[in-house]
Design an enzyme around this catalytic site. Structure first.
Site, PDB file in Angstrom:
ATOM      1  N   ARG A  93       0.773  -1.187   0.217  1.00 23.75           N
ATOM      2  CA  ARG A  93       0.103   0.149  -0.018  1.00 23.75           C
ATOM      3  C   ARG A  93       0.813   1.110  -0.096  1.00 23.75           C
ATOM      4  O   ARG A  93       0.569   2.169  -0.640  1.00 23.75           O
ATOM      5  CB  ARG A  93      -0.978   0.117   1.306  1.00 23.75           C
ATOM      6  CG  ARG A  93      -2.189  -1.047   0.994  1.00 23.75           C
ATOM      7  CD  ARG A  93      -2.401  -1.512  -0.388  1.00 23.75           C
ATOM      8  NE  ARG A  93      -3.858  -2.150  -0.531  1.00 23.75           N
ATOM      9  CZ  ARG A  93      -3.885  -2.991  -1.528  1.00 23.75           C
ATOM     10  NH1 ARG A  93      -3.128  -3.183  -2.385  1.00 23.75           N
ATOM     11  NH2 ARG A  93      -4.972  -3.494  -1.543  1.00 23.75           N
ATOM     12  N   SER A 176     -13.056 -12.451  -1.868  1.00 27.17           N
ATOM     13  CA  SER A 176     -12.262 -11.063  -2.066  1.00 27.17           C
ATOM     14  C   SER A 176     -11.065 -11.267  -2.171  1.00 27.17           C
ATOM     15  O   SER A 176     -10.465 -11.840  -1.210  1.00 27.17           O
ATOM     16  CB  SER A 176     -12.915 -10.251  -1.125  1.00 27.17           C
ATOM     17  OG  SER A 176     -12.292  -8.806  -1.284  1.00 27.17           O
TER      18      SER A 176
END
Length: 407
Positions: A93, A176
């Site tokens: 990230r 997911s």
């Protein structure tokens, strides 16, 4: 027209966000897909972004940067969140945030938009990274915006169709997932019930379960120089290629599958299954070499700081002084982490197969039961006397008190 940079994956969520941004904010949408090693997930993105109304698409390859400047500092620190999670998503990230800011500056954009939900960790990681690097740029999070009225895949598909976007997205429910060169994560479906076993036959992407691994073992040799892997089985490679090769081998032998209920930053518990075959092997090899070359006090402090770094990275605080300070400490320890590590893989297990280093602190003349000529056994008596002196003094005092109480 002001511009917004959209962190674009090409999935249904970020596809629906494109017309929503134009309609809600009146922005020109510039899509930016950050290639962290997702593989064929990037196929067809340019056409999809254009059909969806984006004015431009950047596809930025950050794989080497991710491996060398984000993943390896965590490997070198031994940073593992809650003793299990090797932080494949968390480490990527800050890399993505930095590239989004770079593109935003290039395009003179006023905002950056991400598709993370209001329940997860990624919203925190993206936004802390952006705040640290570009505090003047606005952040848009549709899932936290009251004007985002879509709460299901069906609603998003319908919204796209009403805006002339007819793409091959289905309403079927699947896991997911987040994938990059380091790992793939799985959440949802039966994993939302901790009492249920994972459906590995339906789930696994990078490898197989240990019982389906080959019946024979495989031997590996990893070479390190100052804490960085430089060769696999005698072949010099860059870090990214070593991770790719280890993923293939480790996946085949059932290595690196973790089922964990972790504590998210936002306060809830979340269950996920992570496949990190190459990363698991690399971290084990690095730790095996450190056992040989680092002294006890350094290992003890490094273990504490590694745990702290794992929390820092998981919580999205990469671009902070404390992270820089811990990394600086780790960098010093890595100056002697040079050598060769041999391993065997067998049905999910990583087995030591020998370690050598020019900086080895192991001394056979000290440790051997038969040739320990550097060590006089009689020396241990004085050491034990001094080492145990506080215990002896306390015991003597407690005995005195017991005698006084009996009087």
């Amino acid at each position: 027209m002001d511009k917004v940079i959209l962190a674009y994956s090409g999935g249904l969520d970020t596809t629906a966000v494109i017309p929503w941004l134009k309609e809600t904010y009146g922005y020109e949408v510039v899509c930016c897909c950050i290639d962290c090693g997702q593989g064929d997930e990037l196929d067809g993105l340019e056409e999809r972004a254009q059909i969806s109304g984006a004015s431009k698409l950047y596809i930025e390859d950050v794989v080497d940067d991710l491996c060398e400047n984000y993943i390896m500092p965590c490997v070198q620190a031994g940073a593992v969140y809650e003793h299990k999670y090797l932080m494949g998503t968390a480490m990527a990230r800050p890399t993505i945030a930095a590239k989004l800011v770079e593109i935003a500056r290039k395009e003179n954009a006023v905002a950056i938009c991400h598709g993370a939900t209001g329940k997860g960790n990624d919203q925190i990681r993206f936004e802390l990274g952006i705040k640290a690097l570009a505090p003047d740029i606005k952040v848009i999070a549709p899932w936290r915006d009251d004007r985002w009225n879509m709460d299901s895949r069906e609603a998003e598909i319908e919204y796209c169709k009403t805006h002339g976007i007819d793409l091959p997205f289905g309403t079927d429910q699947s896991y997911s997932r987040d994938r990059n060169i380091w790992h793939i994560s799985h959440e949802g479906l039966e994993l939302e019930d901790p009492s249920q076993a994972p459906n590995f036959d339906h789930m696994l992407v990078l490898g197989v379960t240990p019982e389906k691994a080959p019946d024979e073992d495989v031997e590996l040799t990893l070479e390190f120089e100052k804490g960085m892997p430089i060769a696999l089985n005698g072949k010099k490679m860059k870090v990214a290629d070593i991770i790719r090769e280890l993923n293939t081998i480790g996946g085949k032998y059932g290595v690196g599958i973790v089922d964990i209920v972790e504590n998210r930053v936002v306060g809830m518990k979340s269950r996920g299954v992570y496949e990190t075959p190459g990363g698991t092997i690399l971290m084990e090899a690095h730790q095996q070499l450190e056992e040989l070359v680092l002294d006890r006090d350094t290992i003890a402090l490094k273990k504490d700081l590694g745990s702290k770094l794992a929390s820092i990275v998981y919580e999205g605080k990469w671009f902070t002084p404390v992270r820089e300070a811990i990394t600086a400490f780790v960098d010093v320890t890595q100056q002697v982490v040079t050598g060769e590590v041999k391993l065997r893989l067998y049905k999910g297990n990583i087995i030591k197969n020998g370690t050598t280093s020019p900086y080895s602190l192991y001394s056979e003349s000290l440790a051997s039961f038969t040739t320990g000529d550097m060590y006089d056994h009689h020396d241990a008596e004085g050491f034990i006397t001094l080492w145990g002196l506080p215990l002896k003094v306390r015991a003597m005092r407690m005995n005195e008190l017991k005698k006084e109480n009996k009087k």
